[in-house]
Design a protein around this motif. Structure first.
Motif, PDB file in Angstrom:
ATOM      1  N   SER A  56       0.757  -1.062  -0.507  1.00 45.79           N
ATOM      2  CA  SER A  56      -0.121   0.095  -0.320  1.00 45.79           C
ATOM      3  C   SER A  56       1.140   1.297  -0.303  1.00 45.79           C
ATOM      4  O   SER A  56       2.055   1.817   0.558  1.00 45.79           O
ATOM      5  CB  SER A  56      -0.870   0.631   1.420  1.00 45.79           C
ATOM      6  N   TYR A  58       1.030   5.296   0.644  1.00 47.74           N
ATOM      7  CA  TYR A  58       0.380   6.097   2.101  1.00 47.74           C
ATOM      8  C   TYR A  58      -0.757   7.804   2.031  1.00 47.74           C
ATOM      9  O   TYR A  58      -2.177   6.990   2.700  1.00 47.74           O
ATOM     10  CB  TYR A  58       1.879   6.884   2.697  1.00 47.74           C
ATOM     11  N   GLY A  65      -2.591   5.681   4.163  1.00 46.80           N
ATOM     12  CA  GLY A  65      -2.217   3.955   3.905  1.00 46.80           C
ATOM     13  C   GLY A  65      -1.971   3.050   5.517  1.00 46.80           C
ATOM     14  O   GLY A  65      -2.190   2.314   5.937  1.00 46.80           O
ATOM     15  N   LEU A  83       4.175  -1.687   3.645  1.00 44.21           N
ATOM     16  CA  LEU A  83       3.861  -0.075   3.498  1.00 44.21           C
ATOM     17  C   LEU A  83       4.580   0.479   2.499  1.00 44.21           C
ATOM     18  O   LEU A  83       6.283   0.161   2.664  1.00 44.21           O
ATOM     19  CB  LEU A  83       3.706   1.254   4.781  1.00 44.21           C
ATOM     20  N   ALA A  96       3.223   3.640  11.991  1.00 41.47           N
ATOM     21  CA  ALA A  96       3.698   2.015  11.370  1.00 41.47           C
ATOM     22  C   ALA A  96       2.972   1.200  11.881  1.00 41.47           C
ATOM     23  O   ALA A  96       2.818   0.156  12.044  1.00 41.47           O
ATOM     24  CB  ALA A  96       3.743   2.118   9.151  1.00 41.47           C
ATOM     25  N   VAL A 101       2.720  -2.464  10.168  1.00 39.03           N
ATOM     26  CA  VAL A 101       2.660  -3.334   9.693  1.00 39.03           C
ATOM     27  C   VAL A 101       4.394  -4.129   9.273  1.00 39.03           C
ATOM     28  O   VAL A 101       5.277  -4.311   9.915  1.00 39.03           O
ATOM     29  CB  VAL A 101       3.378  -1.843   8.875  1.00 39.03           C
ATOM     30  N   TYR A 104       8.192  -1.452   6.507  1.00 37.62           N
ATOM     31  CA  TYR A 104       8.018  -0.217   5.958  1.00 37.62           C
ATOM     32  C   TYR A 104       9.087   0.119   4.989  1.00 37.62           C
ATOM     33  O   TYR A 104      10.281   0.196   5.163  1.00 37.62           O
ATOM     34  CB  TYR A 104       7.905   0.922   6.980  1.00 37.62           C
TER      35      TYR A 104
END
Length: 653
Positions: A56, A58, A65, A83, A96, A101, A104
């Motif tokens: 995804s 942001y 995101g 992300l 995140a 997440v 990142y």
């Protein structure tokens, strides 16, 4: 891996989506990428089919995101989520990681962000599948509890990072947190410097295993690779890795976390495959918080250095520099303010602007501040009062300041000492007073006796016919001409203040009417407009035109100071524009006998005249009238060999 990987990529930028799909397919033959351009569309895709990973951006339509991550976590808590963005920040990264997440990845970091994205996606899917296999084999579910507890403790650590005032303090917080919160006793922090990656802080276990950590120079070991690429590196067994720094080390597993441009956090273990997904996520959270703190220190240092540089520059000014708030209190100033006023910096902090001025000028200062704040700019003259009571004349300028929302925040300005200017104005005023006295004497005390003498001369002529009386009459005429020229010369020194735009041709034609036009012809060859004091310009042109007619026409006596006699019935006088690359102005030229080159500067001297009836002030008056305008007048030769007077230094139209 032999199984296929199905990836959902949610981003509204088709260029990013296409590049990511290409990198994933290059990384793994079995990757299938499906795309969605919004959170709503992505959620529908997830509900309609089984995916192995979500990628995804942001800044998405409808939600960020992180919002999408939250929605996916509620429905599919075990689905890897990567992300991938260049629009986030370290604060976003921290949130995140804390929100769960899986990876990142910054799209604006490193040389090939799409290759790093592919590595992250495939690695996340592999670890998830291995974890699921372990769970099916009776694995322990206590990791989730450990992760939640560690994240809570790391948030406390994040606050400690924000309070830290040095890089060494941040490094120590990192080492302590990795040892006590993450249960990773063998860890060290290396910061980048001119030598490479130098060790700053490390645990006792690191020193027991390898001694004092080494300095990694460019290209050395796995640590430098992680720092250079900006990617988190996980090595389950470095014993077979040809890029390891020390082939004889007892360390087997390494977790290498870059800290941006600042350095790396190195975590080691003597066990193979010592770090699972939870370990990696928690260590990344720690490194993200640390990097944010290091970035903050860098920004603060840069701001401090910039302020010191600006302060140093402002302190070199001889003028007062000041910034005031909207309420009239001082916000900032250079060192000249305490030097001039005699007040200390601490005292200035407690004073308002108006308190630096006498009571009878404070209303004026209040009005000037209001004008700067409301109209944008102001200029005011006032006497500043020092701590010793001395009054010093200053000119103050102020310009409005606004904040980021456009609201009035105050004003910034300069204060300039105008003591010398005021002293000059006073001297000039006294000179003007004496000049007025002089012109009064010339105008009245000399003219009146001359008028009496002329009247009596006329009576004498009725009673006696004598050549001596004619000489007396000519003397009277010369005296009256001298009086007129003296008055004109004295008044020519007054400043040219009544400036207006005038047509040079119109003024020249008007002045020609006051000259004996039957002795010459005027030719105007310009239509330029100039800024001038009309009355003074009229006198200047009249004197130049009269000079050409009186010294250049055939019926005028050619003086010794002029060249050979003009060969023609009438003199032709030209008025035109001077338009050179570096000069702008006008000229008056004639086709008369001209002025010898050696005499061209002398003609402007007081009392210089080559005519029997000349007073010697005509061209001196021209020079004075030019000077009060800021112009320069010079004598040269015309194209016809006559005299040419150039008036230059005018502003271009």
């Amino acid at each position: 891996m032999t199984d296929r990987i199905r990836v959902l990529h949610v981003d509204d930028d088709p260029t990013v989506v296409e590049a990511a799909e290409t990198a994933l397919e290059r990384k793994h033959d079995g990757v299938t990428v499906e795309t969605a351009s919004s959170v709503t569309d992505g959620t529908k895709r997830l509900d309609g089919g089984a995916f192995d990973c979500v990628v995804s951006g942001y800044d998405l339509p409808e939600r960020t995101g992180l919002g999408f991550l939250e929605a996916v976590g509620e429905r599919y808590p075990d689905l890897p989520f990567v992300l991938f963005t260049s629009e986030g920040s370290e604060a976003v990264a921290s949130k995140a990681v804390s929100a769960g997440v899986t990876e990142y990845v910054r799209a604006d970091a490193g040389s090939d962000p799409y290759a790093r994205l592919a590595d992250s996606v495939v690695g996340a899917v592999e670890r998830t599948r291995e974890r699921d296999e372990t769970a099916r084999s009776g694995g322990d579910a206590r990791d989730d509890t450990r992760r939640e507890r560690a994240i809570e403790e790391l948030h406390t650590t994040a606050r400690a990072f924000m309070r830290a005032t040095s890089e060494d303090a941040i490094a120590q917080i990192m080492v302590d947190a990795a040892r006590t919160i993450l249960n990773m006793p063998a860890n060290a922090v290396h910061f980048a410097d001119d030598n490479g990656l130098s060790p700053v802080t490390w645990t006792d276990q690191v020193e027991e295993l390898i001694g004092v950590p080494p300095v990694f120079t460019p290209g050395d070991g796995l640590a430098w690779q992680a720092f250079e690429t900006g990617e988190t590196r996980i090595h389950d067994d470095i014993s077979s890795n040809p890029n390891r720094y020390n082939p004889d080390t007892d360390i087997r597993s390494e977790l290498l976390l870059p800290l941006g441009d600042h350095g790396v956090l190195l975590i080691g273990s003597c066990e193979v495959s010592a770090f699972d997904d939870t370990d990696v996520t928690l260590a990344q959270t720690l490194s993200v918080h640390a990097k944010a703190a290091l970035d903050r220190l860098d920004r603060e240092r840069q701001l401090r250095e910039e302020r010191e540089f600006i302060d140093q520059a402002l302190d070199t000014l001889d003028d007062l520099f000041y910034v005031i708030n909207a309420d009239g209190s001082f916000r900032r100033w250079n060192k000249r303010l305490p030097e001039v006023t005699g007040y200390s910096d601490a005292e200035i902090t407690e004073l308002e602007v108006c308190e630096f001025f006498p009571a009878d000028e404070r209303e004026t200062i209040h009005g000037a501040i209001d004008q700067a704040l409301n109209q944008g700019r102001t200029t005011v003259e006032a006497e500043i009062r020092t701590a010793d009571g001395e009054l010093v004349p200053y000119e103050f300028t102020g310009t409005r300041l606004t904040d980021t929302d456009g609201e009035i925040a105050g004003a910034v300005g300069i204060g300039r000492d105008i003591s010398q200017r005021k002293a000059y104005e006073q001297r000039l005023e006294r000179q003007n007073e004496r000049l007025d006295e002089f012109t009064s004497i010339v105008s009245h005390d000399l003219r009146n006796p001359l008028t009496v003498a002329e009247g009596n001369l006329e009576l004498a002529k009725t009673e006696c016919d004598s050549d001596a009386l004619d000489k007396v009459s000519r003397a009277h005429e010369r005296m009256r001409a001298l009086i007129e020229d003296l008055l004109t010369f004295a008044r020519a020194g007054e400043t040219a203040t009544d400036l207006e735009s005038v047509a040079l041709a119109d003024i020249a034609e008007e002045c020609w009417q006051t000259v004996e036009g039957d002795r010459g012809t005027l030719v105007v060859e310009t239509d330029c407009q100039i800024q001038a004091d009309t009355a003074k310009l009229r006198r200047l042109l009249s004197n130049l035109l009269r000079n050409s007619v009186e010294h250049g026409s055939t019926d005028a006596q050619v003086p010794s100071g002029r060249a050979a006699e003009h060969d023609g019935e009438n003199i032709t006088v030209q008025v035109g524009a001077v338009e050179d690359a570096d000069r702008h102005g006008f000229y008056v030229a004639d086709d008369g006998p001209g002025i010898p080159e050696d005499d061209r500067e002398q003609v402007f001297e007081e009392g210089y005249s080559t005519g029997e009836n000349g007073t010697g002030f005509g061209l001196k008056i021209v020079q004075r009238l030019a000077e009060v305008h800021g112009w320069t007048v010079t004598a040269t030769e015309s194209e016809a060999g006559g005299a040419r007077f150039e008036v230059t230094g005018l502003e271009p139209a």
